[in-house]
Write an enzyme that holds these catalytic residues in place. Sequence first.
Site, PDB file in Angstrom:
ATOM      1  N   HIS A  61      34.858  54.073  96.558  1.00  0.00           N
ATOM      2  CA  HIS A  61      35.127  55.299  97.320  1.00  0.00           C
ATOM      3  C   HIS A  61      34.842  56.567  96.501  1.00  0.00           C
ATOM      4  O   HIS A  61      34.032  57.401  96.931  1.00  0.00           O
ATOM      5  CB  HIS A  61      36.555  55.290  97.865  1.00  0.00           C
ATOM      6  CG  HIS A  61      36.968  56.577  98.505  1.00  0.00           C
ATOM      7  ND1 HIS A  61      36.389  57.061  99.663  1.00  0.00           N
ATOM      8  CD2 HIS A  61      37.878  57.501  98.128  1.00  0.00           C
ATOM      9  CE1 HIS A  61      36.942  58.221  99.981  1.00  0.00           C
ATOM     10  NE2 HIS A  61      37.846  58.514  99.066  1.00  0.00           N
ATOM     11  N   HIS A  86      39.119  62.518  92.194  1.00  0.00           N
ATOM     12  CA  HIS A  86      39.925  63.161  93.234  1.00  0.00           C
ATOM     13  C   HIS A  86      41.188  62.400  93.636  1.00  0.00           C
ATOM     14  O   HIS A  86      42.140  63.001  94.095  1.00  0.00           O
ATOM     15  CB  HIS A  86      39.077  63.510  94.468  1.00  0.00           C
ATOM     16  CG  HIS A  86      38.789  62.382  95.389  1.00  0.00           C
ATOM     17  ND1 HIS A  86      37.734  61.503  95.187  1.00  0.00           N
ATOM     18  CD2 HIS A  86      39.406  61.984  96.530  1.00  0.00           C
ATOM     19  CE1 HIS A  86      37.714  60.625  96.176  1.00  0.00           C
ATOM     20  NE2 HIS A  86      38.715  60.893  96.995  1.00  0.00           N
ATOM     21  N   GLU A  90      46.784  61.433  92.362  1.00  0.00           N
ATOM     22  CA  GLU A  90      47.601  61.041  93.505  1.00  0.00           C
ATOM     23  C   GLU A  90      47.968  59.551  93.512  1.00  0.00           C
ATOM     24  O   GLU A  90      49.071  59.185  93.899  1.00  0.00           O
ATOM     25  CB  GLU A  90      46.822  61.344  94.799  1.00  0.00           C
ATOM     26  CG  GLU A  90      47.569  62.240  95.727  1.00  0.00           C
ATOM     27  CD  GLU A  90      46.725  62.583  96.936  1.00  0.00           C
ATOM     28  OE1 GLU A  90      47.193  62.295  98.037  1.00  0.00           O
ATOM     29  OE2 GLU A  90      45.617  63.119  96.770  1.00  0.00           O
ATOM     30  N   ASP A  91      47.038  58.700  93.093  1.00  0.00           N
ATOM     31  CA  ASP A  91      47.203  57.256  93.285  1.00  0.00           C
ATOM     32  C   ASP A  91      47.486  56.449  92.024  1.00  0.00           C
ATOM     33  O   ASP A  91      47.646  55.236  92.101  1.00  0.00           O
ATOM     34  CB  ASP A  91      45.943  56.672  93.936  1.00  0.00           C
ATOM     35  CG  ASP A  91      45.695  57.242  95.325  1.00  0.00           C
ATOM     36  OD1 ASP A  91      46.624  57.828  95.914  1.00  0.00           O
ATOM     37  OD2 ASP A  91      44.556  57.112  95.821  1.00  0.00           O
ATOM     38  N   ASP A 157      35.085  63.551 101.008  1.00  0.00           N
ATOM     39  CA  ASP A 157      36.074  62.466 101.019  1.00  0.00           C
ATOM     40  C   ASP A 157      36.300  61.968 102.447  1.00  0.00           C
ATOM     41  O   ASP A 157      36.238  60.765 102.729  1.00  0.00           O
ATOM     42  CB  ASP A 157      37.371  62.993 100.402  1.00  0.00           C
ATOM     43  CG  ASP A 157      38.525  62.009 100.463  1.00  0.00           C
ATOM     44  OD1 ASP A 157      38.309  60.800 100.218  1.00  0.00           O
ATOM     45  OD2 ASP A 157      39.663  62.455 100.734  1.00  0.00           O
TER      46      ASP A 157
END
Length: 165
Positions: A61, A86, A90-91, A157
């Site tokens: 991705h 990106h 966050e992940d 995205d």
Amino acid sequence: MYIINPEEERREILKRYRNLLNAWGKAGEQKNKRMVRKAFNLAVTAHKDMRRKSGEPYIYHPLEVARIVTGEIGLGEISIVCALLHDVVEDTDHTLTDIERVFGQEIARIIDGLTKITGIFDSKTDALTYSAQAETFKKMLLTLSDDVRVILIKIADRLHNMRTL
């Protein structure tokens, strides 16, 4: 069902990375592949155990988002690095401070904007009241005024997510 073959996946990841570099190479800009390679390595490591709903390695991705950013939108090195990273803050366990220490303040600022704008893009617009919609639009405009690359990377995205539905 996605069948996992680690060696095949490794080759596919490298192939997609080369596709990204080829897309970037067409832009004719002076290249600093070292920083892009560093971002690629961090993204691969950070997402190594993550999979998409399709079962594919998650790293596909950010690689595709970065390819869209440079090959289809025409952005450069900083945007490629940010596209690769990106979802890292966050992940994964990596922090914005980690990103700033390794890649500098400009990239950390864009990554921070991408993290903040996620809440704006993810809200259900049709379920919002007019004042909430106005507030969402206002936040988006403020982010846009800070750095247009935040919006363009977020659009890339979303485009990749739509293409892989």
